[in-house]
Design a protein around this motif. Structure first.
Motif, PDB file in Angstrom:
ATOM      1  N   UNK A 152       0.821  -1.210   0.000  1.00 50.35           N
ATOM      2  CA  UNK A 152       0.000   0.000   0.000  1.00 50.35           C
ATOM      3  C   UNK A 152       0.856   1.261   0.000  1.00 50.35           C
ATOM      4  N   UNK A 153       2.061   1.184   0.559  1.00 48.15           N
ATOM      5  CA  UNK A 153       2.922   2.362   0.635  1.00 48.15           C
ATOM      6  C   UNK A 153       3.268   2.882  -0.753  1.00 48.15           C
ATOM      7  N   UNK A 154       3.412   1.995  -1.743  1.00 46.96           N
ATOM      8  CA  UNK A 154       3.756   2.473  -3.084  1.00 46.96           C
ATOM      9  C   UNK A 154       2.608   2.355  -4.080  1.00 46.96           C
ATOM     10  N   UNK A 166       5.462  10.061  -0.458  1.00 48.57           N
ATOM     11  CA  UNK A 166       5.393  10.842  -1.695  1.00 48.57           C
ATOM     12  C   UNK A 166       6.759  10.855  -2.380  1.00 48.57           C
ATOM     13  N   UNK A 167       6.724  10.901  -3.708  1.00 54.26           N
ATOM     14  CA  UNK A 167       7.925  11.034  -4.545  1.00 54.26           C
ATOM     15  C   UNK A 167       8.971   9.964  -4.211  1.00 54.26           C
ATOM     16  N   UNK A 168      10.135  10.409  -3.684  1.00 55.53           N
ATOM     17  CA  UNK A 168      11.232   9.469  -3.435  1.00 55.53           C
ATOM     18  C   UNK A 168      10.888   8.390  -2.432  1.00 55.53           C
ATOM     19  N   UNK A 172      11.238   4.286  -2.789  1.00 49.85           N
ATOM     20  CA  UNK A 172      11.906   3.450  -1.779  1.00 49.85           C
ATOM     21  C   UNK A 172      10.963   2.371  -1.261  1.00 49.85           C
ATOM     22  N   UNK A 173       9.691   2.735  -1.053  1.00 51.43           N
ATOM     23  CA  UNK A 173       8.719   1.745  -0.598  1.00 51.43           C
ATOM     24  C   UNK A 173       8.553   0.635  -1.629  1.00 51.43           C
ATOM     25  N   UNK A 174       8.581   1.003  -2.922  1.00 52.48           N
ATOM     26  CA  UNK A 174       8.485  -0.001  -3.984  1.00 52.48           C
ATOM     27  C   UNK A 174       9.682  -0.947  -3.944  1.00 52.48           C
ATOM     28  N   UNK A 175      10.881  -0.384  -3.776  1.00 52.12           N
ATOM     29  CA  UNK A 175      12.082  -1.220  -3.710  1.00 52.12           C
ATOM     30  C   UNK A 175      12.057  -2.111  -2.467  1.00 52.12           C
ATOM     31  N   UNK A 176      11.578  -1.570  -1.354  1.00 51.13           N
ATOM     32  CA  UNK A 176      11.459  -2.378  -0.130  1.00 51.13           C
ATOM     33  C   UNK A 176      10.474  -3.520  -0.343  1.00 51.13           C
ATOM     34  N   UNK A 177       9.380  -3.243  -1.053  1.00 50.80           N
ATOM     35  CA  UNK A 177       8.385  -4.286  -1.323  1.00 50.80           C
ATOM     36  C   UNK A 177       8.966  -5.368  -2.225  1.00 50.80           C
TER      37      UNK A 177
END
Length: 274
Positions: A152-154, A166-168, A172-177
């Motif tokens: 949900x974060x990304x 937001x933005x960066x 980062x949330x996408x990469x963490x996921x």
């Protein structure tokens, strides 16, 4: 000259060495410090316990119905046999507290980030008590909530996530996921030996197919069978074909060491909980 910080009293009321003699309904008991509070077989319904601390309390076989424990802290408390239904545990902390693992099924916070933290504090609490089954349950709840939170974060368009990530931070949330999902597939984030075995089997299959398509005849079935038999030996280091490059063999050794480290981590964590 720097200004001195300004503090005000929290007006926390201390209730020490007391006993609850009757059932309680619709009571306001927020911001209390309960020290050695005793209650047995009582029903506590719609009680506001927000921001209270339970220190060395004994609350056995009690029924907590629709109580608010937001921001509460349980330290060295026994809730043996007590049940919880419809209670709120946002930002709650447990330390060396006996509490049934059913609370993970019935009273987890709705928000994934709060659910993750709630399961984490219970996991540590159960590990302190040596309750391995309850700790395992808390870990699974924590991992599921973490995965949902990172997703949900990304991905979510919910106002909360778009304001906070937001933005960066969203990238980062996408990469963490992605990292979380990869580790979950490889070894269940340290909790699933079968997933690790599956990852090793896939690795052996890749070694076999590479061997067939580069060093054997891909149109012969026996090439696949021979490569499949040889792959575990190459992976375990019992044989090293001379026609393999040193760099490729080093990569296989690295994968073997990582797989062994993952396996030992899973085994040691299982034993440590006991």
């Amino acid at each position: 000259m720097a200004m001195e910080p300004v503090f005000s009293g929290s007006n926390r009321t201390k209730i020490e060495d007391k006993k609850i003699d009757t059932d309680l309904i619709d009571a306001e008991l927020s911001n209390r410090l309960f020290v050695r509070l005793i209650a047995k077989g009582k029903r506590l319904q719609k009680i506001d316990f927000k921001y209270s601390i339970f220190d060395t309390c004994y609350l056995r076989n009690c029924i907590f119905d629709s109580c608010d424990f937001t921001g509460c802290r349980f330290v060295g408390t026994s809730l043996y046999g007590s049940t919880f239904s419809g209670c709120q545990f946002d930002y709650c902390i447990f330390e060396r507290t006996i509490v049934a693992s059913d609370v993970l099924r019935n009273c987890c916070p709705a928000a994934e980030n709060l659910k993750m933290r709630f399961a984490r504090t219970l996991r540590v609490n159960y590990q302190q008590l040596g309750d391995a089954p309850a700790a395992n349950m808390a870990i699974h709840v924590e991992l599921d909530a973490t995965q949902e939170h990172l997703w949900k974060a990304w991905r979510s368009n919910d106002w909360y996530y778009r304001q906070k990530y937001a933005k960066g931070k969203r990238v980062k949330a996408f990469l963490d996921w992605i990292g979380f999902k990869c580790l979950d597939w490889i070894w269940g984030n340290g909790e699933n030996a079968w997933k690790l075995l599956r990852a090793v089997i896939v690795l052996l299959a890749l070694i076999s197919f590479r061997d067939v398509f580069i060093h054997r005849d891909p149109w012969q079935v026996r090439s696949y069978l021979s490569a499949a038999v040889q792959a575990p030996q190459i992976f375990l280091g019992t044989t090293s074909p001379s026609y393999y490059s040193s760099g490729y063999l080093a990569l296989i050794v690295l994968c073997r060491l990582i797989a062994f480290a993952f396996l030992m981590s899973i085994v040691l964590k299982r034993f440590n909980r006991r």
